[in-house]
Motif scaffolding. Structure first.
Motif, mmCIF file in Angstrom:
data_model
loop_
_atom_site.group_PDB
_atom_site.id
_atom_site.type_symbol
_atom_site.label_atom_id
_atom_site.label_comp_id
_atom_site.label_asym_id
_atom_site.label_seq_id
_atom_site.Cartn_x
_atom_site.Cartn_y
_atom_site.Cartn_z
ATOM 1 N N VAL A 47 -11.753 10.712 15.459
ATOM 2 C CA VAL A 47 -10.809 9.495 16.439
ATOM 3 C C VAL A 47 -9.443 9.349 15.669
ATOM 4 O O VAL A 47 -8.319 9.429 16.092
ATOM 5 N N ARG A 48 -9.583 9.192 14.216
ATOM 6 C CA ARG A 48 -8.342 8.958 13.406
ATOM 7 C C ARG A 48 -7.448 9.980 13.320
ATOM 8 O O ARG A 48 -6.230 9.882 13.490
ATOM 9 N N GLU A 49 -8.045 11.461 13.449
ATOM 10 C CA GLU A 49 -7.225 12.617 13.324
ATOM 11 C C GLU A 49 -6.433 12.641 14.783
ATOM 12 O O GLU A 49 -5.232 12.901 14.729
ATOM 13 N N LEU A 50 -7.361 12.373 15.816
ATOM 14 C CA LEU A 50 -6.480 12.551 17.242
ATOM 15 C C LEU A 50 -5.277 11.510 17.427
ATOM 16 O O LEU A 50 -4.407 11.834 17.742
ATOM 17 N N GLU A 51 -5.563 10.066 16.836
ATOM 18 C CA GLU A 51 -4.622 9.275 16.783
ATOM 19 C C GLU A 51 -3.410 9.518 15.856
ATOM 20 O O GLU A 51 -2.251 9.341 16.240
ATOM 21 N N ARG A 52 -3.728 9.825 14.613
ATOM 22 C CA ARG A 52 -2.948 10.583 13.803
ATOM 23 C C ARG A 52 -1.834 11.344 14.248
ATOM 24 O O ARG A 52 -0.613 11.324 14.333
ATOM 25 N N ARG A 53 -2.407 12.475 15.224
ATOM 26 C CA ARG A 53 -1.693 13.598 15.426
ATOM 27 C C ARG A 53 -0.756 13.123 16.871
ATOM 28 O O ARG A 53 0.114 13.497 17.437
ATOM 29 N N ALA A 54 -1.123 11.935 17.532
ATOM 30 C CA ALA A 54 -0.580 11.414 18.500
ATOM 31 C C ALA A 54 0.511 10.170 17.968
ATOM 32 O O ALA A 54 0.865 9.214 19.023
ATOM 33 N N GLY A 55 0.837 10.050 16.739
ATOM 34 C CA GLY A 55 1.657 9.003 16.233
ATOM 35 C C GLY A 55 1.286 7.723 15.858
ATOM 36 O O GLY A 55 2.027 6.978 15.757
ATOM 37 N N TYR A 56 -0.152 7.649 15.938
ATOM 38 C CA TYR A 56 -0.783 6.170 15.481
ATOM 39 C C TYR A 56 -0.248 6.033 13.907
ATOM 40 O O TYR A 56 -0.285 6.967 13.134
ATOM 41 N N ARG A 57 -0.287 4.938 13.477
ATOM 42 C CA ARG A 57 -0.143 4.600 12.133
ATOM 43 C C ARG A 57 -1.470 3.608 11.762
ATOM 44 O O ARG A 57 -1.432 2.731 12.440
ATOM 45 N N HIS A 58 -2.243 4.221 10.841
ATOM 46 C CA HIS A 58 -3.558 3.320 10.481
ATOM 47 C C HIS A 58 -3.416 2.269 9.325
ATOM 48 O O HIS A 58 -2.725 2.518 8.484
ATOM 49 N N VAL A 59 -4.260 1.062 9.617
ATOM 50 C CA VAL A 59 -4.127 0.068 8.858
ATOM 51 C C VAL A 59 -5.116 -0.532 8.559
ATOM 52 O O VAL A 59 -6.322 -0.040 9.153
#
Ligand SMILES: [Zn+2]
Length: 410
Positions: A47-59
């Protein structure tokens, strides 16, 4: 025994040693055992990888905060009945276990001045939150008091909402396909007569229009009067083995929290503008997601998030070293592998099947001598012995493709 008992996630969770609920720890506070944790870890990484590729920034943000934070957010005003009582350290220092991640993510947005160039700003976290559920309604992973939510808050200009929601729906479909989630339906929750809402009428009308447009071409149910007071939303529903419907993915527009937290960005014309906040979850909480996945797959997860992907079975002690060596190679290649040495081969093969492990690798005298292995698939198919490197490549390809099939597509 009824079919629904066979696929009850609580029973499978116990049999497959995925999680345990211990009364000493407390109802609704399950503990993830190594097998369940391995599966969850694989899903969280995905899920994090999918989000990272879609321009999300994790905190990362803490699961508790000062009482004042949740007074400002409105949670203590509207939601206190579902929250644990505040913890008092001193007369002017009270903390609450958070019921949602939005207040912390609003503070991420507010950590410095923001420009229109940064929008949409997508703040994501798989984070802890708490609900003071009554003990009578708790069960397994589907209703819990400690929740790990796959959450994000996308701060955007109103005119960006349509594209943003369309992209979120695309990510939801992609995640569902990889995990094997089969949604039961989409609901669009709208304003209704006689209710109170924050935000002005024109913004609401526009937001509802944008959500409808984002759903264009898909089948969905419209629920007038089902919207929260702070904005319309799209919910994606699932049905569990007992026939209960619940929400797994959600896209919620919010006009209220940007106001409460006085969020703003500098627009192209130099003026301060208020962003819209989109709360969204691709796959919901890890707890509810796994309650569902355990049941829908009857414990036989796709290989990419199976707790153990490959169990190596030497026919007798003479091949134990070869089996251990191949397990090490599999682990070095990023797979989750084990060796089972104890008992007859037949009993070990049955145990691998009982544990729903996707691949068993049988190593007899001939295989040990020429460095090969005979793969048996979870569905009963057996492959001819092949060089160990080819077997690892085969399993690795299925895992990398996040395929539901156990053989790579040709
Ligand atoms: Zn939120």
């Amino acid at each position: 025994m009824k079919e629904s008992d066979m696929i009850d996630h609580r029973r499978l969770g116990r049999d497959l040693e995925l999680f345990v609920s211990d009364p000493l720890a407390g109802a609704g506070l399950p503990i993830w055992l190594p097998a369940g944790a391995a599966a969850r870890h694989a899903v969280e990484e995905y899920v994090r990888e999918l989000e990272r590729r879609a321009g999300y920034r994790h905190v990362y943000s803490p699961p508790l905060g000062k009482r004042e934070l949740f007074e400002l957010s409105g949670h203590l005003g509207y939601f206190a009945d579902d929250m644990f009582p505040p913890m008092r350290l001193s007369a002017d220092d009270e903390f609450v276990l958070r019921p949602a991640l939005c207040p912390h993510h609003a503070l991420v947005f507010r950590a410095r001045g923001r420009s229109y160039r940064e929008l949409p700003l997508r703040v994501a976290e798989i984070g802890g939150m708490y609900r003071a559920e009554r003990s009578g309604v708790l069960g397994g992973l589907s209703r819990v008091r400690a929740i790990s939510l796959n959450d994000a808050h996308n701060f955007c200009a109103l005119e960006q909402v349509g594209d943003e929601v369309r992209e979120i729906l695309r990510l939801i479909r992609e995640a569902h396909a990889a995990l094997g989630v089969r949604p039961a339906g989409f609901r669009l929750s709208l304003r209704g007569p006689g209710e109170k809402y924050v935000g002005d009428d024109a913004d609401w009308a526009r937001a509802e229009e944008l959500l409808r447009a984002a759903l264009g071409g898909m089948e969905y149910h419209e629920g007038p009067g089902e919207a929260a007071f702070y904005g319309p939303k799209i919910d994606i529903q699932i049905v569990d083995a007992a026939g209960r419907e619940s929400t797994i993915s959600t896209v919620q527009l919010d006009f209220d929290k940007p106001e409460r937290f006085d969020l703003s960005y500098t627009d192209a014309d130099g003026r301060r503008k208020r962003p819209v906040m989109v709360h969204r979850s691709l796959v919901g909480s890890m707890e509810r997601l796994f309650a569902y996945l355990i049941e829908v797959h009857a414990g036989a997860f796709p290989a990419w998030y199976a707790p153990v992907q490959l169990v190596l079975l030497p026919v007798d002690d003479g091949q134990a070293d070869a089996a251990v060596a191949l397990a090490r190679r599999a682990e070095a290649a990023g797979l989750r592998a084990e060796v089972d040495l104890a008992g007859s081969l037949g009993a070990r093969i049955r145990d691998v099947a009982r544990r729903k492990v996707p691949y068993a690798g049988v190593i007899g005298r001939r295989e040990a001598a020429d460095g090969s292995v005979a793969l048996r698939l979870r569905d009963g198919r057996g492959l001819d012995p092949m060089p160990a490197a080819d077997a690892l490549r085969l399993v690795g390809a299925v895992v990398a493709a996040r395929s539901a099939d156990l053989l790579p597509s040709a």
